[in-house]
Design an enzyme around this catalytic site. Structure first.
Site, PDB file in Angstrom:
ATOM      1  N   GLY A 151       0.785  -1.281   0.012  1.00  0.00           N
ATOM      2  CA  GLY A 151       0.161   0.006   0.106  1.00  0.00           C
ATOM      3  C   GLY A 151       0.990   1.254  -0.044  1.00  0.00           C
ATOM      4  O   GLY A 151       1.953   1.300   0.557  1.00  0.00           O
ATOM      5  N   GLN A 182       2.643   9.920   1.417  1.00  0.00           N
ATOM      6  CA  GLN A 182       3.850   9.364   1.726  1.00  0.00           C
ATOM      7  C   GLN A 182       4.819   9.836   0.475  1.00  0.00           C
ATOM      8  O   GLN A 182       5.926   9.353   0.629  1.00  0.00           O
ATOM      9  CB  GLN A 182       3.827   7.841   1.511  1.00  0.00           C
ATOM     10  CG  GLN A 182       3.160   7.331   2.928  1.00  0.00           C
ATOM     11  CD  GLN A 182       2.864   5.700   2.920  1.00  0.00           C
ATOM     12  OE1 GLN A 182       1.959   5.251   2.269  1.00  0.00           O
ATOM     13  NE2 GLN A 182       3.733   5.019   3.443  1.00  0.00           N
ATOM     14  N   CYS A 226       5.129  -0.616   7.153  1.00  0.00           N
ATOM     15  CA  CYS A 226       4.980   0.823   6.408  1.00  0.00           C
ATOM     16  C   CYS A 226       6.145   1.322   5.642  1.00  0.00           C
ATOM     17  O   CYS A 226       7.130   1.263   6.251  1.00  0.00           O
ATOM     18  CB  CYS A 226       4.554   1.845   7.500  1.00  0.00           C
ATOM     19  SG  CYS A 226       3.999   3.263   6.652  1.00  0.00           S
ATOM     20  N   LEU A 227       5.965   1.725   4.223  1.00  0.00           N
ATOM     21  CA  LEU A 227       6.998   2.112   3.688  1.00  0.00           C
ATOM     22  C   LEU A 227       7.795   3.428   4.313  1.00  0.00           C
ATOM     23  O   LEU A 227       8.794   3.582   3.940  1.00  0.00           O
ATOM     24  CB  LEU A 227       6.581   2.407   2.424  1.00  0.00           C
ATOM     25  CG  LEU A 227       6.422   1.055   1.378  1.00  0.00           C
ATOM     26  CD1 LEU A 227       5.673   1.358   0.123  1.00  0.00           C
ATOM     27  CD2 LEU A 227       7.368   0.060   1.232  1.00  0.00           C
ATOM     28  N   HIS A 256      -5.159   1.215   6.839  1.00  0.00           N
ATOM     29  CA  HIS A 256      -3.791   1.731   7.199  1.00  0.00           C
ATOM     30  C   HIS A 256      -3.637   2.959   6.236  1.00  0.00           C
ATOM     31  O   HIS A 256      -2.896   4.243   6.789  1.00  0.00           O
ATOM     32  CB  HIS A 256      -2.825   0.774   7.293  1.00  0.00           C
ATOM     33  CG  HIS A 256      -1.332   1.104   7.053  1.00  0.00           C
ATOM     34  ND1 HIS A 256      -0.740   0.617   8.152  1.00  0.00           N
ATOM     35  CD2 HIS A 256      -0.539   2.082   6.501  1.00  0.00           C
ATOM     36  CE1 HIS A 256       0.864   1.049   7.905  1.00  0.00           C
ATOM     37  NE2 HIS A 256       0.818   2.252   6.967  1.00  0.00           N
ATOM     38  N   GLU A 257      -3.873   2.600   5.101  1.00  0.00           N
ATOM     39  CA  GLU A 257      -3.646   3.941   4.063  1.00  0.00           C
ATOM     40  C   GLU A 257      -4.526   5.125   4.272  1.00  0.00           C
ATOM     41  O   GLU A 257      -4.299   6.194   4.102  1.00  0.00           O
ATOM     42  CB  GLU A 257      -3.889   3.188   2.701  1.00  0.00           C
ATOM     43  CG  GLU A 257      -2.760   2.148   2.190  1.00  0.00           C
ATOM     44  CD  GLU A 257      -1.558   2.485   2.592  1.00  0.00           C
ATOM     45  OE1 GLU A 257      -0.979   3.348   2.383  1.00  0.00           O
ATOM     46  OE2 GLU A 257      -0.832   1.475   2.993  1.00  0.00           O
ATOM     47  N   HIS A 298      -3.094   7.471   6.710  1.00  0.00           N
ATOM     48  CA  HIS A 298      -2.165   8.273   6.191  1.00  0.00           C
ATOM     49  C   HIS A 298      -2.774   9.564   5.582  1.00  0.00           C
ATOM     50  O   HIS A 298      -2.235  10.533   5.933  1.00  0.00           O
ATOM     51  CB  HIS A 298      -1.432   7.584   4.870  1.00  0.00           C
ATOM     52  CG  HIS A 298      -0.213   6.556   5.386  1.00  0.00           C
ATOM     53  ND1 HIS A 298       0.781   7.150   6.191  1.00  0.00           N
ATOM     54  CD2 HIS A 298       0.055   5.499   5.196  1.00  0.00           C
ATOM     55  CE1 HIS A 298       1.490   6.262   6.457  1.00  0.00           C
ATOM     56  NE2 HIS A 298       1.214   5.164   5.799  1.00  0.00           N
TER      57      HIS A 298
HETATM   58 ZN    ZN Z   1       2.067   3.444   5.923  1.00  0.00          ZN
END
Ligand code: ZN
Length: 180
Positions: free
Chosen positions: A61, A66, A103-104, A145-146, A149
């Site tokens: 994701g 991000q 998470c990236l 989760h996204e 963000h």
């Molecule tokens: Zn994330």
């Protein structure tokens, strides 16, 4: 939606611009993204580049902020299908579950987070057409989760201040090891 085959062709051609993924504690991760109002070619290019960036970084994701964009859009790669969600909303949720999330923007860190296992969502397509979906398991976890963000939140915001401190120390250690 971009098919995996089409995407690998694009990637092989190497002409798809990639984004840089912003890492915690970049303040852009805390901005609340604005609704997407313009649909069309530019949005398609953005989504394709976000998908390419997510795949190249082995993510499942990736949210717009991000990569430094302030629009309500994220991409997901769960169960081998790439999908974009524009102006996403959770309509209904049930059935809690705990999952070890990554998470990236927090490379190498995994944290157990409690979320809903079943959700009903609403979003729009690249052409601005609204649709609804029911998501379960990792799809539901990833979606939530996204969506966090886009609201300026990360999985850190689900932790108590004490647990946040512990995870921050772990993250600093990971960073030191990566720079060695
Ligand atoms: Zn994330």
């Amino acid at each position: 939606m971009v098919s995996v085959a089409a995407l690998s062709t694009i990637l092989q051609m190497g002409n798809l611009p990639m984004f840089e993924i912003l890492k915690y504690p970049n303040p852009k991760l805390n901005i609340i993204c604005k609704p997407v109002t313009e649909f069309g070619t530019h949005l398609i290019d953005t989504v394709n580049s976000m998908i390419a960036t997510m795949v190249a970084n082995n993510g499942i994701g990736l949210a717009a902020n991000q990569v430094g964009l302030d629009i309500r859009l994220f991409v997901m790669n769960v169960q081998d299908s790439m999908k974009e969600y524009i102006n996403p909303v959770i309509l209904e949720y049930s059935d809690e579950i705990e999952y070890d999330e990554g998470c990236l923007s927090f490379p190498g860190l995994f944290i157990d987070i409690r979320r809903y296992n079943k959700i009903k969502i609403k979003a729009t397509t690249l052409m601005g057409v609204e649709f609804e979906e029911e998501l379960e398991g990792l799809d539901a976890i990833c979606f939530a989760h996204e969506l966090d963000h886009l609201n300026g939140l990360t999985f850190f915001d689900h932790l108590s201040p004490l647990k946040q401190k512990m995870q921050q120390k772990k993250l600093q250690k990971l960073k030191r090891e990566a720079n060695r």
